[in-house]
Design a protein around this motif. Structure first.
Motif, PDB file in Angstrom:
ATOM      1  N   VAL A  36      49.847  51.662  29.060  1.00  0.00           N
ATOM      2  CA  VAL A  36      50.256  50.760  28.513  1.00  0.00           C
ATOM      3  C   VAL A  36      50.196  49.621  30.285  1.00  0.00           C
ATOM      4  N   ARG A  37      49.579  48.920  30.258  1.00  0.00           N
ATOM      5  CA  ARG A  37      49.614  48.014  31.481  1.00  0.00           C
ATOM      6  C   ARG A  37      50.490  46.242  31.016  1.00  0.00           C
ATOM      7  N   GLU A  38      50.446  46.540  30.081  1.00  0.00           N
ATOM      8  CA  GLU A  38      51.290  45.051  29.327  1.00  0.00           C
ATOM      9  C   GLU A  38      52.598  45.599  28.157  1.00  0.00           C
ATOM     10  N   GLU A  89      50.040  45.399  49.118  1.00  0.00           N
ATOM     11  CA  GLU A  89      50.100  46.682  48.855  1.00  0.00           C
ATOM     12  C   GLU A  89      48.128  46.928  48.146  1.00  0.00           C
ATOM     13  N   GLU A  90      48.943  46.638  47.586  1.00  0.00           N
ATOM     14  CA  GLU A  90      47.709  46.723  46.429  1.00  0.00           C
ATOM     15  C   GLU A  90      46.317  45.597  46.840  1.00  0.00           C
ATOM     16  N   GLU A  91      46.897  44.717  47.404  1.00  0.00           N
ATOM     17  CA  GLU A  91      45.827  43.725  47.996  1.00  0.00           C
ATOM     18  C   GLU A  91      45.465  44.249  48.481  1.00  0.00           C
ATOM     19  N   ASN A  93      44.555  47.355  49.136  1.00  0.00           N
ATOM     20  CA  ASN A  93      43.705  48.917  48.774  1.00  0.00           C
ATOM     21  C   ASN A  93      43.040  47.890  48.132  1.00  0.00           C
ATOM     22  N   TYR A  94      43.078  47.503  47.369  1.00  0.00           N
ATOM     23  CA  TYR A  94      41.410  46.657  46.589  1.00  0.00           C
ATOM     24  C   TYR A  94      40.771  46.289  47.067  1.00  0.00           C
ATOM     25  N   ASN A  95      40.583  45.443  48.557  1.00  0.00           N
ATOM     26  CA  ASN A  95      40.276  44.494  49.046  1.00  0.00           C
ATOM     27  C   ASN A  95      39.691  45.579  50.217  1.00  0.00           C
ATOM     28  N   ARG A  97      40.847  48.950  51.216  1.00  0.00           N
ATOM     29  CA  ARG A  97      41.117  50.107  51.982  1.00  0.00           C
ATOM     30  C   ARG A  97      40.931  51.214  50.445  1.00  0.00           C
ATOM     31  N   MET A  98      39.917  50.736  49.412  1.00  0.00           N
ATOM     32  CA  MET A  98      39.526  51.446  48.619  1.00  0.00           C
ATOM     33  C   MET A  98      38.423  52.073  48.468  1.00  0.00           C
ATOM     34  N   SER A  99      37.910  53.160  48.050  1.00  0.00           N
ATOM     35  CA  SER A  99      36.146  53.095  48.602  1.00  0.00           C
ATOM     36  C   SER A  99      35.408  52.840  47.591  1.00  0.00           C
ATOM     37  N   ARG A 101      33.185  53.760  45.490  1.00  0.00           N
ATOM     38  CA  ARG A 101      33.175  55.004  44.857  1.00  0.00           C
ATOM     39  C   ARG A 101      34.454  54.208  44.126  1.00  0.00           C
ATOM     40  N   TRP A 102      35.362  54.861  44.460  1.00  0.00           N
ATOM     41  CA  TRP A 102      37.118  54.726  43.704  1.00  0.00           C
ATOM     42  C   TRP A 102      37.157  53.600  42.974  1.00  0.00           C
ATOM     43  N   LEU A 103      36.399  51.434  43.103  1.00  0.00           N
ATOM     44  CA  LEU A 103      36.796  50.751  42.485  1.00  0.00           C
ATOM     45  C   LEU A 103      35.762  50.861  41.867  1.00  0.00           C
ATOM     46  N   ASP A 105      35.110  54.010  39.500  1.00  0.00           N
ATOM     47  CA  ASP A 105      35.538  54.524  38.900  1.00  0.00           C
ATOM     48  C   ASP A 105      37.014  53.893  38.336  1.00  0.00           C
ATOM     49  N   LEU A 106      36.792  52.390  38.787  1.00  0.00           N
ATOM     50  CA  LEU A 106      38.391  52.049  38.360  1.00  0.00           C
ATOM     51  C   LEU A 106      38.365  50.778  37.789  1.00  0.00           C
ATOM     52  N   ALA A 107      37.010  50.693  37.283  1.00  0.00           N
ATOM     53  CA  ALA A 107      36.928  49.524  36.770  1.00  0.00           C
ATOM     54  C   ALA A 107      36.370  49.508  35.168  1.00  0.00           C
ATOM     55  N   GLY A 110      39.969  48.926  34.756  1.00  0.00           N
ATOM     56  CA  GLY A 110      40.413  47.426  34.319  1.00  0.00           C
ATOM     57  C   GLY A 110      41.757  47.643  35.395  1.00  0.00           C
ATOM     58  N   THR A 111      41.968  47.796  36.276  1.00  0.00           N
ATOM     59  CA  THR A 111      43.302  48.062  37.269  1.00  0.00           C
ATOM     60  C   THR A 111      42.711  46.684  38.314  1.00  0.00           C
ATOM     61  N   ASP A 112      43.611  46.234  38.382  1.00  0.00           N
ATOM     62  CA  ASP A 112      43.695  44.954  39.965  1.00  0.00           C
ATOM     63  C   ASP A 112      44.733  45.139  40.931  1.00  0.00           C
ATOM     64  N   ALA A 113      44.859  44.491  42.110  1.00  0.00           N
ATOM     65  CA  ALA A 113      46.446  44.030  41.976  1.00  0.00           C
ATOM     66  C   ALA A 113      47.391  43.696  41.917  1.00  0.00           C
ATOM     67  N   ILE A 114      47.487  42.846  40.743  1.00  0.00           N
ATOM     68  CA  ILE A 114      48.289  42.192  40.415  1.00  0.00           C
ATOM     69  C   ILE A 114      48.840  42.905  39.258  1.00  0.00           C
ATOM     70  N   LYS A 115      50.312  43.133  39.752  1.00  0.00           N
ATOM     71  CA  LYS A 115      50.988  44.144  39.144  1.00  0.00           C
ATOM     72  C   LYS A 115      52.203  43.260  37.940  1.00  0.00           C
ATOM     73  N   GLU A 116      51.969  42.865  37.448  1.00  0.00           N
ATOM     74  CA  GLU A 116      53.137  41.529  36.659  1.00  0.00           C
ATOM     75  C   GLU A 116      54.053  42.520  36.363  1.00  0.00           C
ATOM     76  N   THR A 170      51.328  55.097  35.286  1.00  0.00           N
ATOM     77  CA  THR A 170      51.686  55.783  36.425  1.00  0.00           C
ATOM     78  C   THR A 170      51.424  55.123  37.675  1.00  0.00           C
ATOM     79  N   HIS A 171      52.207  54.561  38.372  1.00  0.00           N
ATOM     80  CA  HIS A 171      51.917  53.418  39.139  1.00  0.00           C
ATOM     81  C   HIS A 171      52.051  53.786  40.386  1.00  0.00           C
ATOM     82  N   THR A 172      50.997  53.683  40.769  1.00  0.00           N
ATOM     83  CA  THR A 172      51.046  54.678  42.646  1.00  0.00           C
ATOM     84  C   THR A 172      51.528  54.033  43.672  1.00  0.00           C
ATOM     85  N   PRO A 173      51.668  53.038  43.335  1.00  0.00           N
ATOM     86  CA  PRO A 173      51.635  52.006  44.989  1.00  0.00           C
ATOM     87  C   PRO A 173      51.359  52.954  46.380  1.00  0.00           C
TER      88      PRO A 173
HETATM   89  N1  IYR Z   1      47.016  52.334  43.221  1.00  0.00           N
HETATM   90  C1  IYR Z   1      45.869  51.301  42.187  1.00  0.00           C
HETATM   91  C2  IYR Z   1      45.012  51.852  42.391  1.00  0.00           C
HETATM   92  C3  IYR Z   1      44.671  53.050  41.314  1.00  0.00           C
HETATM   93  C4  IYR Z   1      44.377  54.494  41.709  1.00  0.00           C
HETATM   94  C5  IYR Z   1      44.120  54.955  40.538  1.00  0.00           C
HETATM   95  I1  IYR Z   1      43.505  56.679  40.764  1.00  0.00           I
HETATM   96  C6  IYR Z   1      44.378  54.406  39.292  1.00  0.00           C
HETATM   97  O1  IYR Z   1      43.535  55.506  38.197  1.00  0.00           O
HETATM   98  C7  IYR Z   1      44.361  53.016  38.937  1.00  0.00           C
HETATM   99  C8  IYR Z   1      44.343  52.466  39.733  1.00  0.00           C
HETATM  100  C9  IYR Z   1      46.913  50.869  41.419  1.00  0.00           C
HETATM  101  O2  IYR Z   1      48.122  51.226  41.104  1.00  0.00           O
HETATM  102  O3  IYR Z   1      46.179  49.681  41.038  1.00  0.00           O
END
Ligand code: IYR
Length: 222
Positions: A36-38, A89-91, A93-95, A97-99, A101-103, A105-107, A110-116, A170-173
């Motif tokens: 959950v992100r919200e 850091e995420e800014e 990544n998203y702009n 550092r991430m390939s 293909r990775w972007l 896969d994440l589409a 719906g994640t982005d660099a905003i981590k409220e 699970t957030h992995t900055p």
């Molecule tokens: N660390 C970034 C990107 C991210 C990577 C994977 I793999 C995810 O499943 C979700 C996000 C972030 O937390 O937004």
């Protein structure tokens, strides 16, 4: 060599029918878990957090070294600082550092660099892995299978949080070393995962995902 005494152990056992009921009930419970992100700002008592961390630390670990520290943050200023640094850091990544293909896969997620969620959730648990330790004289000692051990403990932490009726993510900055610096952790600790913990917001949504079937994930050799 220092041999610890072994003691008798009587594992809990169930009749087969009871076992079936239990595995079904546990599957149903765990299958309801979603990342959950919200989050809601609603508070969660500290005793709940203490107990889910105790549960995580029951995980098996290489040579029983328990190579983990759980940094638990509820301080609002610290959460704000953590969010700002994570978003920087995420800014990157998203702009860049991430390939592509990775972007892609994440589409769907719906994640982005905003981590409220970092400053909204009442609790942030940062799981630290200890690649080595120090003995009483300050000499370095070894830990073993640190990634496996901390991964298992994190899984158990997530299960315990879900079992409490709370949500997490699970957030992995990445890279995460800014967290160790901010939290003033010693050189043997590295951030492993950041988990916001709390209640979902009332308007929370999650991606419409499906889980793989048993046939897709298991091969039996009978
Ligand atoms: N660390 C970034 C990107 C991210 C990577 C994977 I793999 C995810 O499943 C979700 C996000 C972030 O937390 O937004």
């Amino acid at each position: 060599m220092d041999h610890k005494k072994h003691i008798p152990y009587s594992p809990i056992q169930y009749e087969e029918s009871e076992m079936l009921n239990r595995v079904d009930a546990f599957y149903e419970l765990m299958n309801k878990r979603r990342s959950v992100r919200e989050f809601s700002e609603k508070d969660v008592p500290k005793e709940i957090i203490d107990q889910v961390i105790r549960t995580a630390s029951t995980a098996p670990s290489g040579a029983h070294k328990q190579p983990w520290t759980f940094c638990v943050i509820s301080n609002k200023d610290l959460k704000k600082k953590l969010r700002t640094l994570a978003e920087e850091e995420e800014e990157r990544n998203y702009n860049g550092r991430m390939s592509e293909r990775w972007l892609n896969d994440l589409a769907p997620i719906g994640t982005d660099a905003i981590k409220e969620f970092i400053d909204i959730a009442p609790w942030i648990i940062v799981v630290m892995k200890k690649s080595f330790d120090f003995d009483e004289e300050g000499k370095k000692t070894n830990n073993y299978y640190v990634n496996e051990s901390v991964g298992i403990a994190s899984g158990m932490l997530i299960a315990a949080i879900h079992n409490a009726g709370l949500v997490t993510l699970t957030h992995t900055p990445s890279p995460m070393n800014f967290i160790a610096k901010l939290l003033e952790r010693p050189e043997n600790e590295r951030p492993y995962l950041l988990l916001p913990v709390g209640y979902a917001s009332e308007t929370c949504t999650v991606p419409d995902l499906e889980r793989k079937s048993l046939e897709e994930i298991a091969i039996y050799y009978s």
